[in-house]
Design a protein around this motif. Structure first.
Motif, PDB file in Angstrom:
ATOM      1  N   ILE A   1       0.869  -1.089   0.005  1.00  0.00           N
ATOM      2  CA  ILE A   1       0.139  -0.061  -0.081  1.00  0.00           C
ATOM      3  C   ILE A   1       0.840   1.282  -0.110  1.00  0.00           C
ATOM      4  CG2 ILE A   1      -1.744   1.258   1.372  1.00  0.00           C
ATOM      5  CD1 ILE A   1      -3.083  -1.399   2.518  1.00  0.00           C
ATOM      6  N   LEU A   2       1.692   1.392   0.968  1.00  0.00           N
ATOM      7  CA  LEU A   2       2.635   2.465   1.015  1.00  0.00           C
ATOM      8  C   LEU A   2       3.500   2.686  -0.151  1.00  0.00           C
ATOM      9  CD1 LEU A   2       3.663   2.303   4.758  1.00  0.00           C
ATOM     10  CD2 LEU A   2       1.773   3.646   3.675  1.00  0.00           C
ATOM     11  N   LEU A   3       4.014   1.614  -0.766  1.00  0.00           N
ATOM     12  CA  LEU A   3       4.932   1.682  -1.697  1.00  0.00           C
ATOM     13  C   LEU A   3       4.035   2.152  -3.276  1.00  0.00           C
ATOM     14  CD1 LEU A   3       7.686   1.054  -3.197  1.00  0.00           C
ATOM     15  CD2 LEU A   3       6.562  -1.267  -3.813  1.00  0.00           C
ATOM     16  N   CYS A   4       2.879   1.731  -3.259  1.00  0.00           N
ATOM     17  CA  CYS A   4       2.149   2.360  -4.386  1.00  0.00           C
ATOM     18  C   CYS A   4       1.719   3.786  -4.133  1.00  0.00           C
ATOM     19  CB  CYS A   4       0.818   1.555  -4.609  1.00  0.00           C
ATOM     20  SG  CYS A   4       0.876  -0.108  -5.272  1.00  0.00           S
ATOM     21  N   VAL A   5       1.259   4.032  -2.936  1.00  0.00           N
ATOM     22  CA  VAL A   5       0.848   5.594  -2.652  1.00  0.00           C
ATOM     23  C   VAL A   5       2.231   6.333  -2.974  1.00  0.00           C
ATOM     24  CG1 VAL A   5       0.599   7.274  -0.997  1.00  0.00           C
ATOM     25  CG2 VAL A   5      -0.812   5.079  -1.022  1.00  0.00           C
ATOM     26  N   ARG A   6       3.371   5.984  -2.587  1.00  0.00           N
ATOM     27  CA  ARG A   6       4.678   6.922  -2.978  1.00  0.00           C
ATOM     28  C   ARG A   6       5.149   6.948  -4.251  1.00  0.00           C
ATOM     29  NH1 ARG A   6      10.087   6.158  -3.524  1.00  0.00           N
ATOM     30  NH2 ARG A   6       9.942   4.035  -3.388  1.00  0.00           N
ATOM     31  N   TRP A   7       5.144   5.912  -4.966  1.00  0.00           N
ATOM     32  CA  TRP A   7       5.229   5.803  -6.543  1.00  0.00           C
ATOM     33  C   TRP A   7       4.340   6.819  -7.214  1.00  0.00           C
ATOM     34  CZ3 TRP A   7       6.658   0.020  -7.759  1.00  0.00           C
ATOM     35  CH2 TRP A   7       7.880  -0.275  -7.525  1.00  0.00           C
ATOM     36  N   TYR A   8       3.175   6.898  -6.777  1.00  0.00           N
ATOM     37  CA  TYR A   8       2.040   7.531  -7.519  1.00  0.00           C
ATOM     38  C   TYR A   8       2.366   9.049  -7.253  1.00  0.00           C
ATOM     39  CZ  TYR A   8      -2.611   8.639  -9.447  1.00  0.00           C
ATOM     40  OH  TYR A   8      -3.481   9.373 -10.389  1.00  0.00           O
ATOM     41  N   VAL A   9       2.724   9.450  -6.438  1.00  0.00           N
ATOM     42  CA  VAL A   9       3.180  10.896  -5.800  1.00  0.00           C
ATOM     43  C   VAL A   9       4.283  11.340  -6.102  1.00  0.00           C
ATOM     44  CG1 VAL A   9       1.038  11.093  -4.155  1.00  0.00           C
ATOM     45  CG2 VAL A   9       3.432  10.546  -3.148  1.00  0.00           C
ATOM     46  N   ALA A  10       5.394  10.258  -6.306  1.00  0.00           N
ATOM     47  CA  ALA A  10       6.961  10.699  -6.735  1.00  0.00           C
ATOM     48  C   ALA A  10       7.243  10.458  -8.021  1.00  0.00           C
ATOM     49  CB  ALA A  10       7.585   9.701  -5.734  1.00  0.00           C
ATOM     50  N   TYR A  11       6.483   9.703  -8.890  1.00  0.00           N
ATOM     51  CA  TYR A  11       7.155   9.451 -10.236  1.00  0.00           C
ATOM     52  C   TYR A  11       5.970   9.826 -11.202  1.00  0.00           C
ATOM     53  CZ  TYR A  11      10.548   7.323  -7.603  1.00  0.00           C
ATOM     54  OH  TYR A  11      11.546   6.996  -6.562  1.00  0.00           O
ATOM     55  N   SER A  12       6.325   9.923 -12.683  1.00  0.00           N
ATOM     56  CA  SER A  12       5.299  10.064 -13.584  1.00  0.00           C
ATOM     57  C   SER A  12       4.668   8.847 -14.061  1.00  0.00           C
ATOM     58  CB  SER A  12       5.949  10.796 -14.609  1.00  0.00           C
ATOM     59  OG  SER A  12       6.625  12.178 -14.581  1.00  0.00           O
ATOM     60  N   LEU A  13       3.771   8.485 -13.230  1.00  0.00           N
ATOM     61  CA  LEU A  13       3.222   7.148 -13.320  1.00  0.00           C
ATOM     62  C   LEU A  13       1.511   7.090 -13.345  1.00  0.00           C
ATOM     63  CD1 LEU A  13       5.182   4.884 -10.939  1.00  0.00           C
ATOM     64  CD2 LEU A  13       5.574   4.927 -13.475  1.00  0.00           C
ATOM     65  N   SER A  14       0.726   6.457 -14.141  1.00  0.00           N
ATOM     66  CA  SER A  14      -0.466   6.400 -13.997  1.00  0.00           C
ATOM     67  C   SER A  14      -1.209   5.113 -13.002  1.00  0.00           C
ATOM     68  CB  SER A  14      -1.274   6.131 -15.558  1.00  0.00           C
ATOM     69  OG  SER A  14      -0.907   4.653 -15.814  1.00  0.00           O
ATOM     70  N   LEU A  15      -2.183   5.122 -12.889  1.00  0.00           N
ATOM     71  CA  LEU A  15      -2.803   4.213 -11.971  1.00  0.00           C
ATOM     72  C   LEU A  15      -2.675   2.872 -12.520  1.00  0.00           C
ATOM     73  CD1 LEU A  15      -5.925   5.934 -10.473  1.00  0.00           C
ATOM     74  CD2 LEU A  15      -3.904   5.271  -9.339  1.00  0.00           C
ATOM     75  N   ARG A  16      -2.791   2.798 -13.803  1.00  0.00           N
ATOM     76  CA  ARG A  16      -2.745   1.660 -14.638  1.00  0.00           C
ATOM     77  C   ARG A  16      -1.201   1.295 -14.849  1.00  0.00           C
ATOM     78  NH1 ARG A  16      -7.491  -0.357 -16.344  1.00  0.00           N
ATOM     79  NH2 ARG A  16      -9.218   1.134 -16.272  1.00  0.00           N
ATOM     80  N   ASN A  17      -0.379   1.975 -14.990  1.00  0.00           N
ATOM     81  CA  ASN A  17       0.943   1.829 -14.951  1.00  0.00           C
ATOM     82  C   ASN A  17       1.485   1.090 -13.531  1.00  0.00           C
ATOM     83  OD1 ASN A  17       2.116   5.012 -16.183  1.00  0.00           O
ATOM     84  ND2 ASN A  17       1.836   2.942 -17.112  1.00  0.00           N
TER      85      ASN A  17
END
Length: 240
Positions: free
Chosen positions: A30-46
């Motif tokens: 959960i925490l990894l996904c949250v951080r990656w989403y706000v830290a990098y240029s990634l979409s939810l489907r990525n």
């Protein structure tokens, strides 16, 4: 991040544990996904695909739900650890698309490039600018100088603000001096680009707050507790 799901959740503050109570994936995922989403240029489907490559079944809608639930807690906790900013601010607004319409993200940095504060508003006018300045001053103290561009609304908001103050804030209008905040906008815009616009104003505000928090952590704006940590570890340490 190496703790087991059960032991990690047992050590969380009650406010965090309450939010996570109904989220049944492992805490580190959960925490990894949250951080990656706000830290990098990634979409939810990525992120859904990246988790699948690791043998984890995570639906993109779950990631979105985690972000919306957890980011406000991260932002609130980060405020307690944010370093003070300088007394000379550069303020500007940038455009963000919400439900197909342009909204306005008000931001300021000090002369060293540290983020002062941010606020998403539906309109670009005197009232929106004044609300931003009031919030920024309330949270960061009163600056000596605020530099804005040639926007009449921003100048009018500052003049109205100064009218109620015994010692007015010095106001400068300079496009050149505001380059530092315009450059800083790019770091935020780069992260939100894959999101293809936001579907909801509230969600936009929350996600942008998470992006801003991660951006400030990268810039070294989180107070050091004497333990050497990289930006990812600092992000997790806010609530763990």
């Amino acid at each position: 991040m190496a703790k087991t799901k059960k032991s990690a959740r047992a050590t969380l503050p009650p406010s965090i544990g309450k939010v996570l109570k109904r989220l049944h994936h492992p805490l580190d995922v959960i925490l990894l996904c949250v951080r990656w989403y706000v830290a990098y240029s990634l979409s939810l489907r990525n992120l859904e695909e990246m988790m699948a490559e690791r043998g984890l079944e995570v639906d993109h809608s779950s990631v979105h739900r985690w972000v919306i639930k957890l980011v406000p807690l991260f932002e609130k906790a980060f405020r307690k650890h944010k370093r003070p900013v300088g007394k000379s601010w550069r303020m500007d607004e940038t455009y963000v698309k919400v439900r197909g319409q342009w909204k306005y993200l008000y931001r300021a940095v000090d002369k060293a490039g540290n983020t002062v504060d941010f606020l998403l508003r539906a309109h670009r006018d005197k009232a929106a600018a004044r609300r931003y300045f009031e919030k920024a001053i309330d949270r960061n103290g009163e600056p000596e100088t605020i530099t804005v561009d040639k926007s009449g609304a921003n100048l009018a908001a500052l003049e109205a603000l100064n009218a109620d103050r015994p010692t007015p804030i010095k106001v400068r209008q300079s496009k050149y001096l505001n380059n530092v905040v315009e450059q800083d906008h790019r770091a935020i815009k780069r992260i939100i680009k894959p999101m293809m616009g936001f579907k909801d104003f509230r969600c936009a505000r929350i996600i942008l707050a998470g992006i801003e928090v991660m951006h400030m952590i990268r810039k070294g704006q989180m107070q050091d507790d004497g333990i050497a940590r990289n930006p990812a570890e600092k992000f997790y340490s806010i609530i763990i």
